[in-house]
Design an enzyme around this catalytic site. Structure first.
Site, PDB file in Angstrom:
ATOM      1  N   ASP A 153       0.812  -1.216   0.000  1.00  0.00           N
ATOM      2  CA  ASP A 153       0.000   0.000   0.000  1.00  0.00           C
ATOM      3  C   ASP A 153       0.846   1.266   0.000  1.00  0.00           C
ATOM      4  OD1 ASP A 153      -2.479   1.231  -0.078  1.00  0.00           O
ATOM      5  OD2 ASP A 153      -2.683   1.325   2.097  1.00  0.00           O
ATOM      6  N   CYS A 207     -20.626 -12.457  -5.811  1.00  0.00           N
ATOM      7  CA  CYS A 207     -21.577 -11.550  -5.156  1.00  0.00           C
ATOM      8  C   CYS A 207     -23.027 -11.891  -5.517  1.00  0.00           C
ATOM      9  CB  CYS A 207     -21.294 -10.097  -5.545  1.00  0.00           C
ATOM     10  SG  CYS A 207     -19.803  -9.407  -4.801  1.00  0.00           S
ATOM     11  N   CYS A 210     -26.746 -10.061  -4.530  1.00  0.00           N
ATOM     12  CA  CYS A 210     -26.636  -9.328  -3.263  1.00  0.00           C
ATOM     13  C   CYS A 210     -26.068  -7.931  -3.487  1.00  0.00           C
ATOM     14  CB  CYS A 210     -25.735 -10.089  -2.299  1.00  0.00           C
ATOM     15  SG  CYS A 210     -25.434  -9.238  -0.731  1.00  0.00           S
ATOM     16  N   CYS A 213     -23.892  -4.344   0.623  1.00  0.00           N
ATOM     17  CA  CYS A 213     -22.845  -3.345   0.851  1.00  0.00           C
ATOM     18  C   CYS A 213     -23.226  -2.000   0.257  1.00  0.00           C
ATOM     19  CB  CYS A 213     -21.518  -3.820   0.282  1.00  0.00           C
ATOM     20  SG  CYS A 213     -21.542  -4.209  -1.487  1.00  0.00           S
ATOM     21  N   CYS A 217     -24.596   1.832   2.795  1.00  0.00           N
ATOM     22  CA  CYS A 217     -23.714   3.007   2.811  1.00  0.00           C
ATOM     23  C   CYS A 217     -24.474   4.262   3.227  1.00  0.00           C
ATOM     24  CB  CYS A 217     -23.086   3.220   1.437  1.00  0.00           C
ATOM     25  SG  CYS A 217     -21.966   4.637   1.396  1.00  0.00           S
ATOM     26  N   CYS A 233     -17.374   8.908   0.412  1.00  0.00           N
ATOM     27  CA  CYS A 233     -17.066   7.801   1.314  1.00  0.00           C
ATOM     28  C   CYS A 233     -16.616   8.323   2.679  1.00  0.00           C
ATOM     29  CB  CYS A 233     -15.967   6.939   0.690  1.00  0.00           C
ATOM     30  SG  CYS A 233     -15.406   5.589   1.736  1.00  0.00           S
ATOM     31  N   CYS A 260     -14.716   3.810   8.191  1.00  0.00           N
ATOM     32  CA  CYS A 260     -16.064   3.251   8.200  1.00  0.00           C
ATOM     33  C   CYS A 260     -15.974   1.794   7.774  1.00  0.00           C
ATOM     34  CB  CYS A 260     -16.970   4.030   7.247  1.00  0.00           C
ATOM     35  SG  CYS A 260     -18.657   3.400   7.119  1.00  0.00           S
ATOM     36  N   CYS A 263     -19.796  -1.210   4.829  1.00  0.00           N
ATOM     37  CA  CYS A 263     -19.922  -2.048   3.627  1.00  0.00           C
ATOM     38  C   CYS A 263     -19.140  -3.347   3.768  1.00  0.00           C
ATOM     39  CB  CYS A 263     -19.506  -1.277   2.372  1.00  0.00           C
ATOM     40  SG  CYS A 263     -17.764  -0.796   2.316  1.00  0.00           S
TER      41      CYS A 263
END
Length: 410
Positions: A153, A207, A210, A213, A217, A233, A260, A263
Site C-alpha cells: 500500500d 456476489c 446481493c 454493501c 452506505c 465515502c 467506516c 460495507c
C-alpha cells in the site's frame, strides 16, 4: 525468519527453473508464507490486470478520487506492474486476516463513543506486513535467486485486482476484496519477482444478486455496483480529506471518528470469516469504544501518545478532533456541549469550525446565539466565521447575523 525447506535446497542459484522445479518452489513459497504469518498467497502474471486500465481512467476522469492526487499520478503504472518495473515476471500476492472478534456495527448505536475502523484499532499493518514481505522475499532470493521488490500500500500497485487475479478473492460490489475463507477482512501485500512462477487461477465474482454493501452506505458513495465515489465515502472524508467535512455528509457520519466498516461488515461472506490470529493487529481495548469527551480533550502530545503505532496517528490531532466534534454534534447528548465549547478557542481553525457545528446541534438556540455574537467580535478566520454564519442563519436575531456578516466582509 522461518527455516528453509529441505525439499527446495536444490533450487538455489540464479538460473532458469524447469516446470517441476517451479512447481516445487511455488509450493515451498506458500509454505514459507504461512510460516511467516500470512494467511493466504497466490501468484499471477504482471499483465493480468490490463483490462483494469479503462475502469481506472474512468474513475479518475470522473474526479471520484477527490483530493487523493497520488492516485492520479502515473496511472499507467497502476494499470500494469510492468510499467512500474519492466523486469517483473511474476507477482506474488499475500494476505493477512484481520477479522474482528465482534460486530463492528454495534458501536454505531453507542452515540457518545467513537467508532474507529477495525483495521486501525491495532498496530499499523504497514509495518507488520512489510517486515514479513521482506523476510519472505529474502527467503525466495536465497532459495532460487532472482530479484525482488516488495509493496504494501505504498506504491502505484493495484493490490485488489492483482489479488483477484492471484486467486485470493474477488472485488465485490463495494470494490473491496472479498474472500470465501476470510470474508472482507484481508490486508494485502505484494512481492514482484524476476522469477517465472506458475500462476494460480483467478477467482470469479461470487456476489450474485446481493447488494447489501451498497444499500447500507450512509452517504450513498456507490453510484453503481463496483463503482466508488471516494468523495462521498466516510473513510475518505474522515481520513484523506484535509479540510472541513462537507455539510451534506455530517449527519450521516454519525459517531464514526476514523474510517467506516459498514460495507465490509454487512457482507454475507463474513459468515465464513474468523478473528485474526495476529495479536499486534488485534484491537486495543482503549480503541474499541473510546468516549467522545475524552477524545475531544486530546492535545497533540496526548493524541500522539494514545495512537502510537496506530494508523490513526498519520492524520494528526486536528483532523482527528474535527471528526470527534462531528460525532459529538450527532450524539444527541447535551452533556457533550461543554467538550465542544472548550474547543472554540482551539488554535486550529479546522477544530474551531467543527466545534461551531457541534454546538449548533446540541445547544439551546438562545445560548448558541450568545456565543455567535461573541464570535462576531473575536473570530478572525474566514472559514470559521462562515460556520458561525451558516449555523446562525434563521436561528439567531438579525443583529447577531449582521454582526457575523460584518466581520466576514472586513
Amino acid at each position: 525468519m522461518a527455516g528453509r525447506r529441505a525439499g527446495v535446497a536444490h533450487l538455489r542459484g540464479p538460473r532458469l527453473l524447469n516446470a517441476s522445479e517451479s512447481a516445487d518452489l511455488k509450493a515451498a513459497l506458500k509454505s514459507e508464507a504461512r510460516a511467516l504469518g500470512f494467511d493466504c498467497a497466490g501468484v499471477t502474471d504482471p499483465g493480468a490486470i490490463a483490462d483494469i486500465a479503462k475502469h481506472f481512467r474512468d474513475f479518475l476522469d470522473a474526479g471520484a478520487h477527490g483530493d487523493m492526487d497520488w492516485l492520479a499520478a502515473h496511472p499507467e503504472r497502476r494499470a500494469d506492474p510492468r510499467v512500474l518495473w519492466p523486469d517483473v515476471r511474476s507477482v506474488i500476492m499475500l494476505g493477512v486476516n484481520y477479522g474482528p472478534d465482534e460486530n463492528p456495527l454495534v458501536i454505531l448505536e453507542q452515540r457518545t463513543r467513537g467508532a474507529i475502523s477495525v483495521y486501525a484499532q491495532g498496530d499499523d499493518y504497514h509495518d507488520l506486513i512489510k517486515k514479513r514481505l521482506k523476510a519472505l522475499a529474502r527467503w525466495l532470493v536465497a532459495t532460487a535467486g532472482g530479484e525482488v521488490k516488495v509493496f504494501v500500500d505504498t506504491a502505484a500497485v493495484m493490490e485488489k485486482p492483482l489479488a483477484q487475479a492471484a486467486g485470493l478473492g474477488w472485488q465485490g460490489k463495494h470494490t473491496n476484496l472479498v474472500s470465501r475463507e476470510f470474508g472482507s477482512w484481508l490486508f494485502l501485500g505484494a512481492i514482484f519477482t524476476t522469477l517465472d512462477l506458475p500462476r494460480d487461477q483467478a477467482d470469479g465474482d461470487h456476489c450474485g444478486s446481493c447488494q447489501a454493501c451498497l444499500d447500507i452506505c450512509p452517504t450513498l458513495a456507490f453510484p453503481a455496483p463496483y463503482r466508488l465515489d471516494a468523495r462521498r465515502c466516510i473513510s475518505y472524508l474522515t481520513i484523506e480529506n484535509k479540510g472541513p467535512i462537507p455539510h451534506e455528509f455530517r449527519k450521516a457520519i454519525g459517531n464514526r471518528v476514523y474510517g467506516c466498516d459498514d460495507c465490509l461488515a454487512v457482507c454475507p461472506w463474513n459468515k465464513f470469516a474468523r478473528a485474526g490470529r495476529e495479536t499486534k493487529l488485534a484491537a486495543r481495548e482503549e480503541l474499541r469504544a473510546p468516549g467522545l469527551a475524552e477524545l475531544a480533550a486530546l492535545d497533540d502530545a496526548a493524541f500522539r501518545a494514545r495512537f502510537t503505532k496506530s494508523p490513526v496517528k498519520r492524520i494528526g490531532r486536528d483532523r482527528f478532533v474535527r471528526n470527534v466534534l462531528i460525532a459529538i454534534g450527532n450524539s444527541n447528548d447535551n452533556a457533550l456541549a461543554g467538550a465542544a465549547e472548550r474547543l472554540l478557542d482551539d488554535t486550529s481553525p479546522l477544530v474551531r469550525g467543527a466545534a461551531v457545528w457541534a454546538l449548533s446541534q446540541l445547544m439551546e438556540r438562545e445560548a448558541f446565539c450568545e456565543l455567535a455574537a461573541k464570535a462576531g467580535v473575536t473570530e478572525v478566520n474566514e472559514g470559521v466565521i462562515e460556520e458561525w454564519r451558516l449555523a446562525s442563519t434563521g436561528a439567531c436575531s438579525s443583529s447577531e447575523e449582521r454582526a457575523l456578516a460584518r466581520v466576514s466582509k472586513d
